[in-house]
Design an enzyme around this catalytic site. Sequence first.
Site, mmCIF file in Angstrom:
data_model
loop_
_atom_site.group_PDB
_atom_site.id
_atom_site.type_symbol
_atom_site.label_atom_id
_atom_site.label_comp_id
_atom_site.label_asym_id
_atom_site.label_seq_id
_atom_site.Cartn_x
_atom_site.Cartn_y
_atom_site.Cartn_z
ATOM 1 N N GLU A 1 0.787 -1.136 0.045
ATOM 2 C CA GLU A 1 -0.012 -0.030 0.155
ATOM 3 C C GLU A 1 0.860 1.169 0.076
ATOM 4 O OE1 GLU A 1 -2.638 0.546 3.270
ATOM 5 O OE2 GLU A 1 -3.259 2.777 2.341
ATOM 6 N N ASP B 1 9.647 4.863 15.312
ATOM 7 C CA ASP B 1 9.369 6.318 15.508
ATOM 8 C C ASP B 1 9.963 7.043 16.522
ATOM 9 O OD1 ASP B 1 8.756 8.729 14.652
ATOM 10 O OD2 ASP B 1 6.626 8.765 14.594
ATOM 11 N N ILE B 2 10.761 7.799 16.387
ATOM 12 C CA ILE B 2 11.295 8.492 17.661
ATOM 13 C C ILE B 2 11.152 9.932 17.483
ATOM 14 C CG2 ILE B 2 13.290 9.042 19.372
ATOM 15 C CD1 ILE B 2 14.612 6.784 18.334
ATOM 16 N N ASP B 3 10.349 10.585 18.248
ATOM 17 C CA ASP B 3 10.126 11.999 17.931
ATOM 18 C C ASP B 3 10.623 12.920 19.136
ATOM 19 O OD1 ASP B 3 7.641 13.443 16.141
ATOM 20 O OD2 ASP B 3 8.304 14.650 17.773
ATOM 21 N N CYS C 1 16.966 22.977 25.398
ATOM 22 C CA CYS C 1 17.302 23.848 24.360
ATOM 23 C C CYS C 1 16.044 24.453 23.600
ATOM 24 C CB CYS C 1 18.385 23.413 23.654
ATOM 25 S SG CYS C 1 18.055 21.683 22.890
ATOM 26 N N CYS D 1 17.231 21.248 17.447
ATOM 27 C CA CYS D 1 18.574 21.870 17.092
ATOM 28 C C CYS D 1 19.457 20.953 17.296
ATOM 29 C CB CYS D 1 18.734 23.108 18.045
ATOM 30 S SG CYS D 1 19.156 22.496 19.577
ATOM 31 N N ARG E 1 12.356 16.601 10.139
ATOM 32 C CA ARG E 1 11.931 17.856 11.117
ATOM 33 C C ARG E 1 12.590 17.445 12.232
ATOM 34 N NH1 ARG E 1 6.784 21.505 11.618
ATOM 35 N NH2 ARG E 1 5.605 19.376 12.338
ATOM 36 N N ARG E 2 11.800 16.783 13.124
ATOM 37 C CA ARG E 2 12.420 16.520 14.648
ATOM 38 C C ARG E 2 12.476 15.051 14.949
ATOM 39 N NH1 ARG E 2 6.948 18.350 14.922
ATOM 40 N NH2 ARG E 2 5.588 16.717 15.608
ATOM 41 N N HIS F 1 13.252 7.770 11.893
ATOM 42 C CA HIS F 1 12.449 6.623 11.804
ATOM 43 C C HIS F 1 13.585 5.325 11.479
ATOM 44 C CE1 HIS F 1 8.939 9.129 9.709
ATOM 45 N NE2 HIS F 1 9.149 9.156 11.065
ATOM 46 N N LEU G 1 3.792 4.553 7.316
ATOM 47 C CA LEU G 1 4.820 5.546 7.584
ATOM 48 C C LEU G 1 5.427 6.188 6.461
ATOM 49 C CD1 LEU G 1 6.514 6.228 10.433
ATOM 50 C CD2 LEU G 1 8.027 4.448 9.655
HETATM 51 ZN ZN LIG Z 1 17.318 21.880 20.763
#
Ligand SMILES: [Zn+2]
Lengths: 524, 533
Positions: free
Chosen positions: A84, A149-151, A161, A168, A202-203, A206, A382
């Site tokens: 899929e 998935d680590i976010d 920070c 960052c 982004r942040r 996977h 995913l």
């Molecule tokens: Zn940071």
Amino acid sequence: MPVASPLPAARPPPPEMDVDLDFDDEQDRDAFSSLDERAIEVRESSDPMSMLQYYRRLLPFKQLFTWLNQDLSHQPSRNFTHREFAFTLQNEAYLRYNSFSDADQLKREVCRLNPARFEIGPVYSAKPKDRKTVQKSGFRPTFRELVFDIDMTDYDEVRTCCSGKGICRRCWAFIAVAVRVLDQALREDFGFKHLLWVYSGRRGIHCWVSDREACELADDARKAIVGWLEVIKGSSNQVKKVDTSSTGGGGMGNHPRSLHPSLRRAIGGDGPASGPLKLAFVDTVLKDQDCFRSRRHWETLLQLLPSTETEAVGRLRTKWESSSPHSERSSLEKWSDVMEAAHRSGEHRSKSIWRPCLEDIILQYTYPRIDSEVSKHLNHLLKSPFVVHPATGRVCVPLDPEKVADFDPESDCPTVAQLLRELNSWEAKNGGGGGKPTSNMRATTASRANHSARKAGQGGGADNEDDDDDDDDSKGRTSASSPRQDWEKTSLKPFVELFQRHCSAIVKETRQHRKAQEKFSIDF
Amino acid sequence: MFRTAHPTDRVNGAASSSSSSSNHAATTTIHPTFNSKLVKPKYQHRLNFYSTPPTSEVTIEEFETWAIDRLKVLAEIESSSARNRSYAETKEVINSQLKRYLPLSANTAASKAIHLDLERRKDHVSHFVLRLAFCRSEELRRRFVKAETTLFRIRFETDDTLERESFLKTLNFDWQAVTLEEKNFYREQLVSVSPRIASTFESETFFKVHWTRVTDLVERRRVFVRGGVAWVPMKEQSSLVLAEFQSRLSRDLELTAKALPRLDEDDRLLPVLSHLSMGFMAGISNDYYANASIAADGETVITADMVDSLIKRHAPMCMRNLHEQLEEKHHLRHYARLQYNLFLKELGLPIEEALIFWRRSFSGITDDKFNKEYRYNIRHGYGLEGRRLNYPAKSCARILTQDQPGPQDNHGCPFRHFSPQNLSSALSRHYSLSVNEQSEILSAVKQGHYHVGCTRLFELTHSKLGVKKGEGLGNGESVSHPNRYFERSWSKFRQVQGEGEVVRLEGEDSNQGEEKVKEDGDHQVDVEMLSLP
Ligand SMILES: [Zn+2]
Ligand code: SF4
């Protein structure tokens, strides 16, 4: 396919685009000027025309196909044809249950729809696009990579920070140690070999495990792995979130504290025997993030200390409270205060009460925080590697787990706009876009020789000369120095090459497996 | 997923066709290729993983009765979990059921009185018959696997330690014992997973299995895993064996389901099988004793002609009373009809036969009147008219407490609704009970323990079949439903009859015996039927 004319350097942003600027982010406000530049970069990158260019010329469909297919490119297997794909269009419409017979068909459809992104789901027992014509019971997910998935948002309570959507280089260190620990657990504990780590654009990051055995795992086994890897539990109103005495291998009653070997390996022993978590705790939590500096944060630390040691904890509180703002003790100093308190409690209590507690604290601040729902189910969708994150314009590039720590998501990840600029300038230098016809559908291994030593790339590609492509491709090679693929002309190159090597290893194993089976059936 | 065909899968057909057609358990056929592996006695172990189908001939009778006996045990397992019995309680109940229906003795218990091979063969065959009956739907398969796994667990735990060890050796689990060197090398890790074994570490045995076999242990981080291999300590062995039993059985059932259409060729078995599975579907264990016991009659249909003899032999007093009243007056009033009709329905009397029975019994009226006034009523009870509800037969509790009989009525429970004099005379008339026997019943009734009186009557009237005082319907169970009473009586009778004795119940007319003499050829079941993959 016709080569599109080069883009103008900058296009006015389409007004309806959501560029997701994160104005509430402190750090971004400090660097407002760079934000400006970045916003332009995002707009350029997620512009529909740029996206289309990217899909047409840069996204490595062929490698993507090989990776999912797990087999030679001229033999589409069910792993691809029954897979899929779900598209999120520019207008946010979401199209599920698409399936394709080969890489060309996938690419054609992507270029036609020009989606903002697309996701990969499981292999079903029938082709997803035909699902309405098959019986309901005949349509079920059967095979899919084990994914994680680590976010970064799950780290908000331990990072100082950034927060929310921000990321960052500094907080990326949490991701780096998580990758290190997860990668090790998946390889050493479960014996998986084909792990692909992909920056989510982004942040987060996977992980896709492509081992046949991993792909065939039923939901209950996936759930078991998640349980194995889940150490931090509890809601945000719970202070203590790690309790290894109750989550396996606990030191109950008369038994000495014993940490499960998988956790022990992650924490490590003392001094030079320290494991990744301990190192990260010192470098990132104590030194860089200075996690216990503010009162709110060190209050949390005090609450995590052994509840039976009221006197010692009270002394620590007095000490930290009385220090004046300019002589405020750093996190490193506070931690050594804690260690000293442990020491002073005597050998027995230090060992049986303090040490387990301190190890739990280390786990709570550094152990990987995975989004367990993503991993538990065979049929989770995913985001595909190499798609573009609409809010950053960054390409979701694969990373070498050994080098994740060196990766800076803000500067090392190419954006679509950047890649198109690189492509333009290469063509300007080398006689423009009319140089030769480009077919993204045909990958090459020739360029490995002039592989650029980018951080995310690995040394060379010598280990797998013949694996990912078939001969027809290699015959047409001219010379190693003249790239045939557009992605080779850009900074996407090392990432595609890394991906290519990964695919080759999978294909190689599939071949070996097939040979073994053929041999088996002959013998039988 | 690949499954290599086990050599025996193919051998069975040959084994069956080459064997002589005999009717008895003693003639088992062992294919020559088995000799190296299976020396006499045929079943070396008490426990069975049922990985190969039986290779011996089975008679139709064995096919049915053995399956029903096993079904009773499985049903009790299901109802135990439905009743939230603890595992210990379940184990106790099941063990006593097993003793009755499916005994399985240890090698050490072998004696003249206990025929190990026969016991084991019954266990083996009945398992495979039920596989055929229960492979047809996902739901049935799931329930069957669950019940069988519990059954296996109970037996596994009660097995003799040495016999169990040697049984496990035969299973060819690909779990491998951890060598002494490995064990010592990973001592620290192993102990840290299970601190309790620290003191007994030297004597502890670990097995290596693929981690997916012990997902429950993995999920709780309760096992040492290295390279996908879990090192499971001996104390967790049973969870391993059970997981294996369960996964093999589910896999085999699915394969059987796929191959099942072959079975349709044998139309003698299908009704039996579908009855077995229907009973299981009905849920509560007791619900299918009725179906199952009647099905086991060989023919699945009870006819109107059979009602009289069945009632007189096996029915509880309330139904017997209604039956006698019907015979005498050729009529029953509304509530009596309701009570009796539902009882007969649950007994398995089909609607067509029920209409014949009632029409014949109401002999004083015209067809027209019957069709107008009673036909609808009877069909209604079968859920075929009006709201088409499936009315259950009334339990003792309902009979005792609801729709109290008026002066003209005959329904209700004789123990409660008869005067002591009437009850006493009915007991002597129908059951020829002595005064002593009667007084036991009457005193229970006097204290309001109607079902105790009823249960005692069951014991007394079945004493020649070996029912002793206090046993009740079995294991001390008292009467709580007229249909249960009937079924136990019926199966008691079958059981004894199966052992070859001809026993007549009290109050039974001497010329009643509806067993059919079947032709010998019909008795043979092709064992190939049991050899589905
Ligand atoms: Zn940071
Ligand atoms: S106790 Fe129940 S089953 Fe027994 S005779 Fe009375 S009503 Fe019938």
